[in-house]
Design an enzyme around this catalytic site. Structure first.
Site, PDB file in Angstrom:
ATOM      1  N   CYS A 120       0.820  -1.217   0.000  1.00 37.37           N
ATOM      2  CA  CYS A 120       0.000   0.000   0.000  1.00 37.37           C
ATOM      3  C   CYS A 120       0.853   1.265   0.000  1.00 37.37           C
ATOM      4  O   CYS A 120       0.346   2.350  -0.280  1.00 37.37           O
ATOM      5  CB  CYS A 120      -0.947   0.015   1.197  1.00 37.37           C
ATOM      6  SG  CYS A 120      -2.100  -1.359   1.193  1.00 37.37           S
ATOM      7  N   HIS A 244      -2.883   7.214   2.781  1.00 38.92           N
ATOM      8  CA  HIS A 244      -3.418   5.958   2.273  1.00 38.92           C
ATOM      9  C   HIS A 244      -4.783   5.716   2.907  1.00 38.92           C
ATOM     10  O   HIS A 244      -4.982   5.899   4.117  1.00 38.92           O
ATOM     11  CB  HIS A 244      -2.448   4.823   2.607  1.00 38.92           C
ATOM     12  CG  HIS A 244      -3.018   3.472   2.371  1.00 38.92           C
ATOM     13  ND1 HIS A 244      -3.672   3.143   1.199  1.00 38.92           N
ATOM     14  CD2 HIS A 244      -3.063   2.360   3.155  1.00 38.92           C
ATOM     15  CE1 HIS A 244      -4.079   1.892   1.284  1.00 38.92           C
ATOM     16  NE2 HIS A 244      -3.730   1.393   2.459  1.00 38.92           N
ATOM     17  N   ASN A 274     -10.394   0.405   0.294  1.00 35.55           N
ATOM     18  CA  ASN A 274      -8.928   0.431   0.317  1.00 35.55           C
ATOM     19  C   ASN A 274      -8.418  -0.129  -1.008  1.00 35.55           C
ATOM     20  O   ASN A 274      -8.522  -1.319  -1.264  1.00 35.55           O
ATOM     21  CB  ASN A 274      -8.423  -0.402   1.500  1.00 35.55           C
ATOM     22  CG  ASN A 274      -6.906  -0.449   1.586  1.00 35.55           C
ATOM     23  OD1 ASN A 274      -6.203  -0.104   0.638  1.00 35.55           O
ATOM     24  ND2 ASN A 274      -6.397  -0.879   2.728  1.00 35.55           N
TER      25      ASN A 274
END
Ligand code: COA
Length: 318
Positions: A120, A244, A274
């Site tokens: 990520c 993020h 996500n």
């Protein structure tokens, strides 16, 4: 150095592009097969819905679509792109990587190309590499695409992870600048915590959500502040905080610790879930599309994820 290039003083993001698959999966859709509820998911994660890729929407095709939009936004001819970097942790195969095929697909016929996997946090590292390549004269323009098809790697019977992840791609074009537009990268890693987010032998994402949550809300406020310090920007001078998009409660906790009092806080997760490395460029593009940030504004990006890895940098909005 590529022939004919002069070394610029600085680099900046000059174009943004986003690609969001058309298919929407709501929390209520998930409740058809999982023991969960719309209220639980919204309250614990902030997520209301997310996009999932169709069969013909691959990591490469989504990266290419976002990159083409970013090049159009930048007004840069694809033939002038010197490098294409593909940040992704969900490529279906390891060899070959996807970046060369993204370069081919967008017409970047003179570009070098490589893949980068920092889960990520991948966009943060790829952006820094692109910025350095432009500043030292290795490339005039670099396309950074972050693209993920997490839906391939989810155990759809596991309610603790299936509610979180989704698909999509964001891209930026990095080019030369007379003024600083991408700050120094503040990065780090902790391999001792590598088991917190990992693929099982069956090829499914497994995470220790509460442990990641505790780590993120404990460690990342300081890293966010250090990224601001490195760029010489006070948190209250930030127009936007674009972390993020892992969990809205993590995002608001870090924002509070940072003291970014004037900043709009990116919350793309509500609609997008996500999307791993794609989440920061998607969230930044959305803020600009919705008029919540404008050209010249400064935004703190803060990427973190499996590894553990993290990377923060202040950027100027194109
Ligand atoms: N629906 C309903 N209940 C659920 C559920 C779901 N989808 N998932 C878990 N639960 C239950 C648990 O079983 C637990 O029940 P119990 O109290 O009876 O044991 C309870 O809800 C609390 O679970 P917990 O896991 O402690 O919840 P949480 O508040 O920590 O939220 C996450 C879970 C995953 C949303 C949160 O920890 C998180 O976002 N972590 C970080 C995510 C991450 O790692 N992302 C990838 C890295 S970028």
């Amino acid at each position: 150095m590529t022939a004919g290039l002069t070394t610029p003083a600085y680099s900046r993001i000059i174009g943004l592009g986003e690609y969001r698959p058309a298919r929407t999966l709501t929390n209520d859709d998930l409740c058809q097969t999982l023991d969960t509820s719309d209220a639980w998911i919204r309250q614990r994660t902030g997520i209301a819905r997310r996009q999932l890729a169709a069969l013909d929407e691959s990591v490469i095709s989504m990266a290419s679509a976002a990159s083409t939009k970013a090049l159009a936004d930048a007004g840069v001819d694809s033939a002038r792109v010197g490098q294409v970097v593909l940040a992704s942790c969900t490529m279906p195969q390891q060899i070959p990587g996807g970046a060369a095929r993204v370069a081919e697909s967008i017409g970047a016929i003179h570009a070098g190309a490589y893949d980068l996997n920092a889960a990520c946090a991948g966009f943060g590292y790829a952006l820094a590499a692109a910025s350095d390549a432009v500043r030292v004269g290795s490339a005039e323009y670099v396309v950074v695409a972050a693209s993920e098809r997490l839906s391939d790697w989810i155990d759809w019977t596991d309610r603790s992870s299936a509610i979180l992840f989704a698909d999509g791609a964001g891209a930026v074009v990095v080019g030369p600048s007379a003024t600083p537009g991408i700050g120094p990268l503040v990065s780090g890693s902790d391999g001792s915590a590598s088991r917190l987010i990992e693929l099982t032998e069956a090829g499914h994402l497994r995470l220790d959500g509460p442990a990641v949550f505790r780590w993120a809300t404990t460690a990342l406020g300081d890293i966010a502040r250090r990224a601001c310090d490195a760029a010489g920007v006070a948190p209250n001078q930030l127009a936007a905080f674009v972390p993020h998009q892992a969990n809205l409660r993590i995002i608001t906790a870090i924002a509070r610790q940072l003291g970014a009092t004037e900043a709009v806080i990116a919350d793309d997760i509500v609609d997008a879930g996500n999307t791993s490395s794609a989440s920061i460029p998607l969230a930044l593009a959305r803020l600009r599309r919705e008029g919540k940030v404008a050209a010249g504004d400064r935004a703190l990006t803060l990427a973190f994820g499996a590894g553990l890895t993290w990377a923060g940098t202040v950027v100027t909005v194109p």
